[in-house]
Design an enzyme around this catalytic site. Structure first.
Site, PDB file in Angstrom:
ATOM      1  N   SER A   1      44.073 -14.342 -40.232  1.00 52.53           N
ATOM      2  CA  SER A   1      43.028 -13.472 -40.763  1.00 52.53           C
ATOM      3  C   SER A   1      42.249 -12.820 -39.619  1.00 52.53           C
ATOM      4  O   SER A   1      42.831 -12.088 -38.827  1.00 52.53           O
ATOM      5  CB  SER A   1      42.130 -14.264 -41.713  1.00 52.53           C
ATOM      6  OG  SER A   1      41.337 -13.416 -42.509  1.00 52.53           O
TER       7      SER A   1
ATOM      8  N   ASP B   1      47.630 -12.998 -51.850  1.00 51.92           N
ATOM      9  CA  ASP B   1      46.409 -13.099 -51.037  1.00 51.92           C
ATOM     10  C   ASP B   1      45.318 -12.230 -51.651  1.00 51.92           C
ATOM     11  O   ASP B   1      45.477 -11.013 -51.797  1.00 51.92           O
ATOM     12  CB  ASP B   1      46.733 -12.631 -49.612  1.00 51.92           C
ATOM     13  CG  ASP B   1      45.634 -12.929 -48.614  1.00 51.92           C
ATOM     14  OD1 ASP B   1      44.449 -12.845 -48.982  1.00 51.92           O
ATOM     15  OD2 ASP B   1      45.974 -13.218 -47.448  1.00 51.92           O
TER      16      ASP B   1
ATOM     17  N   HIS C   1      45.777 -16.897 -49.302  1.00 55.97           N
ATOM     18  CA  HIS C   1      45.191 -16.792 -47.961  1.00 55.97           C
ATOM     19  C   HIS C   1      44.921 -18.162 -47.336  1.00 55.97           C
ATOM     20  O   HIS C   1      44.362 -18.240 -46.253  1.00 55.97           O
ATOM     21  CB  HIS C   1      43.873 -16.012 -48.075  1.00 55.97           C
ATOM     22  CG  HIS C   1      43.388 -15.391 -46.794  1.00 55.97           C
ATOM     23  ND1 HIS C   1      44.041 -14.352 -46.158  1.00 55.97           N
ATOM     24  CD2 HIS C   1      42.295 -15.652 -46.028  1.00 55.97           C
ATOM     25  CE1 HIS C   1      43.382 -13.998 -45.074  1.00 55.97           C
ATOM     26  NE2 HIS C   1      42.318 -14.774 -44.965  1.00 55.97           N
TER      27      HIS C   1
END
Length: 278
Positions: free
Chosen positions: A146, A223, A255
């Site tokens: 991320s 996600d 995620h």
């Protein structure tokens, strides 16, 4: 330096250390996994892992399951905190700015500039410390998730020759175009879109003197943050520039660290192939 934790793991040892960092002007923590080879005195290559928003050094070392693969491949794995912290360090009430959200840039704007110098810390100060105090070779890979995936790709592109391998899980691929990145860049770098582009993976790919390391990127199709991450923009930028990219989309994955743990073996093998090459 002060060792805060040590745990036996897959024949090696997971440790957590704290030290006074010159880059940030604060104490900084980092996790380090020392594989059996390093404990036996062999100097080993190092994979740096950069975590995402709200994370500390703990998330990766406790949830990703990387130690078994690091032990198998003889890789040291270093996972720093995601920002400077402390009572005297600026912060924001939101989760996506301030402490826990360093974005791996050197801030130029007040009040952030004094401490938020995570690019210098990750790319320069931390490797020098690791290579001085542990059985570590100056042979480095970088990966992350991320915000940390953004950091891994951009630091590899911004520091040619410093890393031999790079990969990312669910990275923020075009931070200058994403709400997370635009908010952080405006605070840390000011209202200067050119400065933002210098820390945007898709923009860096387009530069003629960029690093040419092959990218391995895994992204979950379920996600919830996919509209912020934009792997399609990274893919298009790599196609235009002829930059090597393996982008794998995974149905049903979100995620979370469940996603990362599912494909961690592939990423560790990807790095080992480059870091252990003659």
């Amino acid at each position: 330096m002060q060792r805060l934790e040590q745990h036996a793991s897959f024949g090696g040892r997971q440790e957590v250390w704290q030290h006074d960092a010159a880059s940030t002007g604060t104490p900084m923590k980092f996790g380090i996994y020392l594989p059996p080879a390093a404990l036996a005195g062999e100097k080993c290559p190092v994979l740096y892992w950069l975590s995402g928003l709200t994370c500390t050094e703990q998330n990766f070392i406790t949830k990703a399951g990387a130690q078994q693969w690091a032990a198998q491949h003889g890789l040291i794995v270093v996972a720093p905190d995601t920002s400077p912290r402390g009572a005297g360090v600026p912060d924001d009430a939101a989760y996506d700015l301030g402490q826990g959200a360093g974005f791996y840039v050197n801030a130029t704007q007040a009040p952030w500039a004094a401490h938020f110098r995570m690019e210098d810390y990750v790319a320069q100060e931390l490797p020098a410390l690791v290579e001085r105090h542990f059985a570590a070779l100056p042979v480095r890979g970088i990966s992350g998730h991320s915000m940390g995936g953004h950091g891994a790709i951009t630091l590899a592109l911004r520091h040619p020759g410093r890393y031999r391998s790079v990969s990312a899980f669910a990275p923020i691929c075009a931070a200058a175009q994403a709400p997370w990145g635009r908010k952080a860049f405006a605070a840390y770098l000011g209202d200067n879109p050119a400065a933002w582009q210098a820390h945007d993976a898709t923009a860096l790919i387009a530069q003629p003197l960029r690093e040419r390391l092959p990218l391995l990127v895994d992204q979950g199709e379920a996600d919830e943050f996919l509209p912020q991450l934009r792997p399609d923009l990274l893919q298009a930028a790599c196609e235009r520039a002829g930059h090597p990219l393996t982008l794998r989309m995974h149905a049903g994955h979100d995620h979370s660290y469940y996603f990362m743990a599912s494909f961690m073996a592939d990423h560790m093998a990807h790095h080992a192939a480059a870091l252990r090459a003659p």
